[in-house]
Design an enzyme around this catalytic site. Structure first.
Site, mmCIF file in Angstrom:
data_model
loop_
_atom_site.group_PDB
_atom_site.id
_atom_site.type_symbol
_atom_site.label_atom_id
_atom_site.label_comp_id
_atom_site.label_asym_id
_atom_site.label_seq_id
_atom_site.Cartn_x
_atom_site.Cartn_y
_atom_site.Cartn_z
ATOM 1 N N LYS A 27 -9.578 2.391 -2.535
ATOM 2 C CA LYS A 27 -9.831 1.785 -1.220
ATOM 3 C C LYS A 27 -11.242 2.093 -0.721
ATOM 4 O O LYS A 27 -11.621 3.248 -0.594
ATOM 5 C CB LYS A 27 -8.784 2.328 -0.254
ATOM 6 C CG LYS A 27 -8.806 1.789 1.150
ATOM 7 C CD LYS A 27 -7.551 2.282 1.903
ATOM 8 C CE LYS A 27 -7.471 1.794 3.330
ATOM 9 N NZ LYS A 27 -6.158 2.120 3.935
ATOM 10 N N CYS B 189 -5.772 -2.734 2.349
ATOM 11 C CA CYS B 189 -5.500 -2.587 3.793
ATOM 12 C C CYS B 189 -6.715 -2.836 4.699
ATOM 13 O O CYS B 189 -7.143 -3.970 4.859
ATOM 14 C CB CYS B 189 -4.878 -1.225 4.060
ATOM 15 S SG CYS B 189 -4.054 -1.128 5.678
ATOM 16 N N GLU C 289 0.834 -1.204 0.000
ATOM 17 C CA GLU C 289 0.000 0.000 0.000
ATOM 18 C C GLU C 289 0.875 1.262 0.000
ATOM 19 O O GLU C 289 1.818 1.359 0.788
ATOM 20 C CB GLU C 289 -0.887 0.003 1.260
ATOM 21 C CG GLU C 289 -1.850 1.165 1.314
ATOM 22 C CD GLU C 289 -2.690 1.177 2.598
ATOM 23 O OE1 GLU C 289 -2.256 0.569 3.598
ATOM 24 O OE2 GLU C 289 -3.773 1.797 2.596
#
Lengths: 406, 406
Positions: free
Chosen positions: A209, A246, A134
């Protein structure tokens, strides 16, 4: 960064150990280690994963540039009507390279210089699909809440993407590149984005994300909003892939959505620290692989990143200047509940695995999780849950009396 | 049943070992065992779980009747506006007692006689809520596909429930009793059902298993259909509980639904065998506890059950007469990713834990999984997924050409 804790400690020493897998291997009798692997580590729970021998030009890069390198092979049954569909997949974890006080251009250049030989090793090993960690092109500065770090953000076709497009063409490799994105066409807004680069160097698309944390020093909601790209699956030359960035790994629905859209490999590029999440790290990835009958590639950065100005963590403790230890431990999980050993908790690393994608459908046929899922019940429940008048399905023991008396 | 493998082997021996936790404890240095507990076993990952000392009249029952007994305490932070809400919860795992060829009435009576002292030990320990294993009142005969085992089924207020109602009143204890149900009011149909008995011996309600397996020897779909009771949460004198029966633990949506309805403890009474599911056993329960910010109590029966007539398993192997080894290993998982050691893989057992229910909301506030879940995206996706014209969100690399050429 890495030097402070990253020395290769003697096996059996507990402080600064490389990986729990290696530590247990050197401390347990082979028979017991095998059982530990069957039940909790995942190396021998289905068809045992096998080590792959990598070419010398890959391993020599690992020695020369001091990064961990490991390679494994997941097995599927032979089928009559389909050939095996074995894809070689790589994960790269790394610490940053220069102090966070250095000029941003120099910091970015130094990270590229650092991961270049790791990508070369992946290329020399014949990796088909590679995923980086990330926001790989910057320190994970979101703990600070200082907006100056937004300068690191780049458009989708910016400097970092161009750097990887060249390598993608050179090695005929799909590369997933999670960056901090600057969206020039929408008011220069910031996103946490994965760019998917095809094996001809073309940009196939992006995913932003979906779930943004508000926990510990993960002040990312100060910098960017929840993604607006849905749950895309990218059909590449080597298979259907998706990216759960994540904190999205804590959301079973996010994992599910990539599965419903047909993903066979889902990457989870992350940046997460020890005290907060390390016990959850293997559980969530392996559960997602099992529940959704696909492979998961989990990546976490390594090292401790120190920032120029002190900041507090909302935990009543004194101001400090670092985020804590990013514990690496990148690994692959299989749909049959198998799992590779993890890369080092301290060192940069490249983890390679051969994934036979036929295993995904074989596990779907065996366990039938999709067919027994009763999605209609949950579509209805979620619809009702979202209504302001939602009443949970609660059956109260009449002996408790009326609510006002409880 | 139990005798064949159930002897108490020396610690350190790998065959027939009691539990992996105990085996690792006796084979690793304390410092390393602590780290293993932090990262993979879950005993030291948040506030360390503490052992509870049980009263002598409980432990003496465990010695006299030869069952495993263990007790732990989960910790929550002190709050200003709420008192701690500590509930003592018990899980019972057991093998059957008589051969499966014995008269069914005798078999059922023998199981009751066997678990009675275990419930007495729970009562002596002050357990508030107790859960038994799936279909505890019979052998898990669904591998055979013979319908004669349906004779074991009982109405909700039948013999097994009455047996437990007496104990419930005696010990002021909520008891969750998973049985094979005969639904007299709907054509004498069969269900896999959990009966929730209040602490005054009253029947609060029932939940019927939502997801029915078709894997390995789990031929339950031959006997009963998917449950029609939704995802009820039972508000008892001691807290809000729900029951996710057996195979439902593979379905993250099922776990989610009990959470959305407000459960603080979800039991997973199961019957599952080693080769098939043992590597998934700790992963799925712990993941559910983390993702939904509640406690999970997992129960699995123990022993090998042999049936009178040979049956095949759809795996090309010869006909045989047993289901394989039910590996016990009952345990509790906490919302903070903590986990108790498991009960024995071979012996009957009672696992007790003090659960401070305040931890559930504390973890919700800390991690914010509910608030960041974006349920509206998933309600919409599931609705579209259920339409016959559903098109997955796939972004194809244009370099791959048109579908007919791929």
């Amino acid at each position: 960064m890495e030097g402070e804790n990253g020395e290769n400690k003697a096996e059996g020493s507990i402080q600064g150990y490389e990986s729990l897998h290696r530590l247990l291997e050197s401390n347990l009798k082979p028979e017991l280690f095998k059982e530990v692997n069957r039940i909790i580590l995942g190396l021998n729970c289905g068809s045992p994963l096998e080590h792959i021998t990598l070419p010398e030009n890959a391993t020599s890069l690992s020695s020369k540039f001091n990064f961990d390198i490991q390679a494994f092979s997941f097995k599927a049954d032979k089928e009559m009507l389909r050939e095996p569909r074995v894809v070689r997949v790589g994960l790269i974890q790394n610490s940053i390279s220069l102090p966070t006080t250095a000029h941003y251009a120099d910091q970015k250049k130094a990270i590229m210089d650092k991961i270049k030989p790791m990508i070369d090793a992946a290329g020399a090993s014949g990796v088909n699909i590679l995923c980086l960690q990330e926001a790989w092109m910057m320190p994970f500065a979101f703990c600070t809440r200082e907006k100056k770090w937004c300068e690191f953000a780049e458009p989708v076709d910016g400097e970092s993407t161009q750097f990887l497009q060249d390598l993608s063409r050179k090695y005929n490799m799909v590369i997933v590149s999670p960056i901090l994105e600057r969206d020039l066409k929408h008011g220069e807004t910031i996103w946490n984005t994965a760019v998917v680069i095809g094996n001809h160097g073309n940009i196939i698309g992006i995913h932003r994300k979906n779930h943004i944390p508000r926990v510990g020093d993960f002040n990312e909601s100060t910098y960017y909003m929840e993604g607006n790209t849905g749950h895309p699956v990218f059909e590449t030359a080597y298979g259907k892939i998706a990216i759960n960035i994540c904190y999205g790994r804590h959301h079973p629905l996010n994992w599910m959505a990539f599965g419903l859209n047909g993903a066979e490999i889902v990457f989870n590029p992350s940046a997460t620290v020890g005290e907060l999440s390390e016990p959850m790290w293997p559980i969530e990835a392996r559960n997602a692989a099992i529940a959704n009958s696909y492979y998961v590639g989990s990546i976490n950065r390594v090292g401790t990143e120190t920032f120029p100005n002190p900041f507090t963590s909302g935990d009543g403790k004194p101001a400090h200047m670092d985020f804590g230890h990013f514990y690496g431990s990148s690994h692959f999980s299989g749909p049959d509940s198998s799992c590779t050993p993890s890369l080092s908790r301290y060192r940069d690393g490249l983890l390679i695995s051969d994934l036979d994608l036929n295993l995904c459908r074989q596990i779907k046929d065996k366990w039938a999780f999709r067919m027994t899922a009763r999605y209609e019940m949950y579509a209805d429940l979620l619809k009702r849950y979202l209504e302001s008048g939602f009443e949970p399905q609660v059956i109260v023991d009449p002996a408790l009396g009326k609510p006002e008396h409880r």
